[in-house]
Write an enzyme that holds these catalytic residues in place. Structure first.
Site, PDB file in Angstrom:
ATOM      1  N   SER A 142       0.897  -1.015   0.021  1.00 28.16           N
ATOM      2  CA  SER A 142       0.087  -0.005  -0.091  1.00 28.16           C
ATOM      3  C   SER A 142       0.850   1.081   0.072  1.00 28.16           C
ATOM      4  O   SER A 142       2.116   1.091   0.541  1.00 28.16           O
ATOM      5  CB  SER A 142      -0.986   0.017   1.241  1.00 28.16           C
ATOM      6  OG  SER A 142      -1.386   1.253   1.641  1.00 28.16           O
ATOM      7  N   TYR A 155      -1.198  -1.016  10.433  1.00 21.99           N
ATOM      8  CA  TYR A 155      -1.256  -1.348   9.212  1.00 21.99           C
ATOM      9  C   TYR A 155       0.111  -1.020   8.168  1.00 21.99           C
ATOM     10  O   TYR A 155       0.549  -1.552   7.473  1.00 21.99           O
ATOM     11  CB  TYR A 155      -2.366  -1.059   8.720  1.00 21.99           C
ATOM     12  CG  TYR A 155      -2.713  -1.066   7.140  1.00 21.99           C
ATOM     13  CD1 TYR A 155      -3.016  -2.322   6.624  1.00 21.99           C
ATOM     14  CD2 TYR A 155      -2.654  -0.295   6.242  1.00 21.99           C
ATOM     15  CE1 TYR A 155      -3.133  -2.592   5.227  1.00 21.99           C
ATOM     16  CE2 TYR A 155      -2.872  -0.205   4.983  1.00 21.99           C
ATOM     17  CZ  TYR A 155      -3.256  -1.633   4.202  1.00 21.99           C
ATOM     18  OH  TYR A 155      -3.304  -1.681   2.811  1.00 21.99           O
TER      19      TYR A 155
HETATM   20  N1  LIG Z   1      -8.700  -1.307  -1.418  1.00 22.59           N
HETATM   21  C1  LIG Z   1      -7.649  -0.286  -1.118  1.00 22.59           C
HETATM   22  O1  LIG Z   1      -7.842   0.829  -1.221  1.00 22.59           O
HETATM   23  C2  LIG Z   1      -6.189  -0.867  -0.915  1.00 22.59           C
HETATM   24  C3  LIG Z   1      -5.333   0.191  -0.724  1.00 22.59           C
HETATM   25  C4  LIG Z   1      -3.839  -0.355  -0.497  1.00 22.59           C
HETATM   26  C5  LIG Z   1      -3.657  -1.654  -0.419  1.00 22.59           C
HETATM   27  N2  LIG Z   1      -4.465  -2.607  -0.659  1.00 22.59           N
HETATM   28  C6  LIG Z   1      -4.157  -3.994  -0.276  1.00 22.59           C
HETATM   29  O2  LIG Z   1      -4.598  -4.858  -1.254  1.00 22.59           O
HETATM   30  C7  LIG Z   1      -4.943  -6.006  -0.950  1.00 22.59           C
HETATM   31  C8  LIG Z   1      -6.542  -6.287  -1.357  1.00 22.59           C
HETATM   32  O3  LIG Z   1      -7.259  -5.266  -0.647  1.00 22.59           O
HETATM   33  P1  LIG Z   1      -8.667  -5.311  -1.002  1.00 22.59           P
HETATM   34  O4  LIG Z   1      -9.259  -3.933  -0.676  1.00 22.59           O
HETATM   35  O5  LIG Z   1      -8.957  -5.845  -2.324  1.00 22.59           O
HETATM   36  O6  LIG Z   1      -9.637  -6.077   0.195  1.00 22.59           O
HETATM   37  P2  LIG Z   1     -10.932  -6.589   0.378  1.00 22.59           P
HETATM   38  O7  LIG Z   1     -11.790  -5.933  -0.582  1.00 22.59           O
HETATM   39  O8  LIG Z   1     -11.227  -6.426   1.946  1.00 22.59           O
HETATM   40  O9  LIG Z   1     -10.820  -8.247   0.255  1.00 22.59           O
HETATM   41  C9  LIG Z   1      -9.878  -9.018   1.071  1.00 22.59           C
HETATM   42  C10 LIG Z   1      -9.931 -10.440   0.690  1.00 22.59           C
HETATM   43  O10 LIG Z   1      -9.092 -11.234   1.475  1.00 22.59           O
HETATM   44  C11 LIG Z   1      -9.824 -12.193   2.067  1.00 22.59           C
HETATM   45  N3  LIG Z   1      -9.086 -12.489   3.164  1.00 22.59           N
HETATM   46  C12 LIG Z   1      -8.998 -11.458   4.406  1.00 22.59           C
HETATM   47  N4  LIG Z   1      -8.277 -12.149   5.363  1.00 22.59           N
HETATM   48  C13 LIG Z   1      -7.958 -13.232   4.758  1.00 22.59           C
HETATM   49  C14 LIG Z   1      -7.258 -14.428   5.579  1.00 22.59           C
HETATM   50  N5  LIG Z   1      -6.665 -14.272   6.758  1.00 22.59           N
HETATM   51  N6  LIG Z   1      -7.076 -15.667   4.927  1.00 22.59           N
HETATM   52  C15 LIG Z   1      -7.402 -15.657   3.595  1.00 22.59           C
HETATM   53  N7  LIG Z   1      -8.314 -14.581   2.974  1.00 22.59           N
HETATM   54  C16 LIG Z   1      -8.340 -13.546   3.669  1.00 22.59           C
HETATM   55  C17 LIG Z   1     -11.123 -11.614   1.981  1.00 22.59           C
HETATM   56  O11 LIG Z   1     -12.224 -12.702   2.320  1.00 22.59           O
HETATM   57  P3  LIG Z   1     -12.586 -13.353   3.445  1.00 22.59           P
HETATM   58  O12 LIG Z   1     -12.924 -12.220   4.694  1.00 22.59           O
HETATM   59  O13 LIG Z   1     -13.636 -14.376   3.403  1.00 22.59           O
HETATM   60  O14 LIG Z   1     -11.370 -13.962   4.163  1.00 22.59           O
HETATM   61  C18 LIG Z   1     -11.536 -11.069   0.738  1.00 22.59           C
HETATM   62  O15 LIG Z   1     -11.474 -12.106  -0.195  1.00 22.59           O
HETATM   63  C19 LIG Z   1      -4.536  -5.994   0.552  1.00 22.59           C
HETATM   64  O16 LIG Z   1      -3.620  -6.541   0.796  1.00 22.59           O
HETATM   65  C20 LIG Z   1      -4.822  -4.515   0.964  1.00 22.59           C
HETATM   66  O17 LIG Z   1      -3.995  -4.140   2.179  1.00 22.59           O
HETATM   67  C21 LIG Z   1      -5.905  -2.070  -0.601  1.00 22.59           C
END
Ligand SMILES: NC(=O)c1ccc[n+]([C@@H]2O[C@H](COP(=O)([O-])OP(=O)(O)OC[C@H]3O[C@@H](n4cnc5c(N)ncnc54)[C@H](OP(=O)(O)O)[C@@H]3O)[C@@H](O)[C@H]2O)c1
Length: 271
Positions: A142, A155
């Site tokens: 991130s 985080y």
């Molecule tokens: N969205 C943003 O703005 C943003 C910005 C910077 C970085 N990121 C990074 O990008 C990545 C994806 O983010 P996102 O926004 O797409 O997340 P999201 O929409 O919250 O989705 C998270 C996914 O990970 C799964 N998950 C969470 N904890 C888990 C665990 N312990 N074991 C297995 N699966 C798990 C969730 O399903 P379950 O809950 O069913 O497990 C879901 O499929 C993350 O690493 C996040 O830190 C996102």
């Protein structure tokens, strides 16, 4: 994207929704074979069925990747399903908000488990197979992993650890011809049902995001795909991301000023 992903086997942790799901769709549309993963089996199965109905080659493994046994079994499941691993994308992650004076220490551990330790453990188990395929290990970080940010300090520090992990692995494995990539994701659209975690572990639903600076999950997926295909060391996504990276590197005092201003405005929210 040409034929690069055709037949390649890609594990994407946290791929039932959000960026992980968008990446699965993007790579499958270039004929990759994808192993999906998330904890909630029902939602994961629904994602798998949706992609399979579109003719995509996917299998799904439900489980919490912070559990070492699950991490090991996920890697073995990929081998049992497809016989090889070309790419591991360490995408599962959870953000959190709160001051360290109020945060429950168990929540700190949980945030480190999912954002730092599980990518490390999964990489350890996947490494022999990735070496064999001369493939890729990708860490999804991130902008908060480029510079410590207030009110999301835990985080931020958990994501920052991925930078040193990627740098170290890249050198340790330079003669193995594998690619270690890290992708710094900026502000991205929020899918319904996405939560962050509060100081005591409570789930806080995130409001929808809009604006020119908000990337779509599809844009993020394309950038991750390009990082893999071009074997890039790092990718910073979006205009805001690139400006953030530039200021942090060349004009850190300007970035610090902007962060302090934004902190003053937002600190009342997280007392
Ligand atoms: N969205 C943003 O703005 C943003 C910005 C910077 C970085 N990121 C990074 O990008 C990545 C994806 O983010 P996102 O926004 O797409 O997340 P999201 O929409 O919250 O989705 C998270 C996914 O990970 C799964 N998950 C969470 N904890 C888990 C665990 N312990 N074991 C297995 N699966 C798990 C969730 O399903 P379950 O809950 O069913 O497990 C879901 O499929 C993350 O690493 C996040 O830190 C996102």
């Amino acid at each position: 994207m040409s034929q690069y992903f055709s037949g390649k086997v890609v594990i994407i942790t946290g791929s039932s929704m959000g960026i992980g799901k968008a990446l699965a769709i993007h790579l499958c549309s270039h004929n990759a074979r994808v192993v999906l993963n998330a904890r909630n089996e029902e939602k994961l199965t629904s994602t798998k069925d949706e992609l399979a109905a579109r003719g995509m080659e996917v299998v799904a493994f439900a489980g919490d990747v912070t559990n070492d046994e699950v991490a090991k079994n996920l890697i073995q499941f990929a081998i049992n399903s497809f016989g090889r691993i070309d790419v591991l994308v360490n995408n599962a992650g959870t953000s959190m908000r709160g001051r360290i004076e109020t945060v429950n220490p168990d929540v700190v551990r949980d945030i480190y488990e999912v954002n730092t330790i599980s990518p490390l453990v999964l990489s350890r188990y996947a490494m022999p197979f990735v070496k064999e395929s001369k493939g890729h290990i990708i860490f999804i970080s991130s902008l908060a992993g480029l510079r410590g940010l207030p009110l999301i300090s835990i985080y931020s520090s958990a994501k920052m650890a991925l930078t040193s992990l990627a740098d170290a692995l890249r050198v340790e494995h330079q003669s193995d011809h594998i690619h270690i990539g890290i992708v710094y994701v900026g502000i991205t659209e929020v899918e319904q049902g996405k939560n962050t975690v509060g100081a005591d572990g409570e789930l806080i639903p995130l409001d929808p995001r809009s604006g020119f600076y908000v990337a779509s999950t599809e844009q993020v997926a394309v950038a991750i795909g390009n990082n893999i295909r071009n074997r890039k060391k790092k990718t910073v996504i979006g205009i805001v991301g690139k400006a953030f990276y530039f200021l942090n590197r060349y004009l850190p005092f300007v970035l610090e000023f902007a962060i302090k201003r934004s902190y003053k405005k937002s600190q009342k929210l997280y007392n």
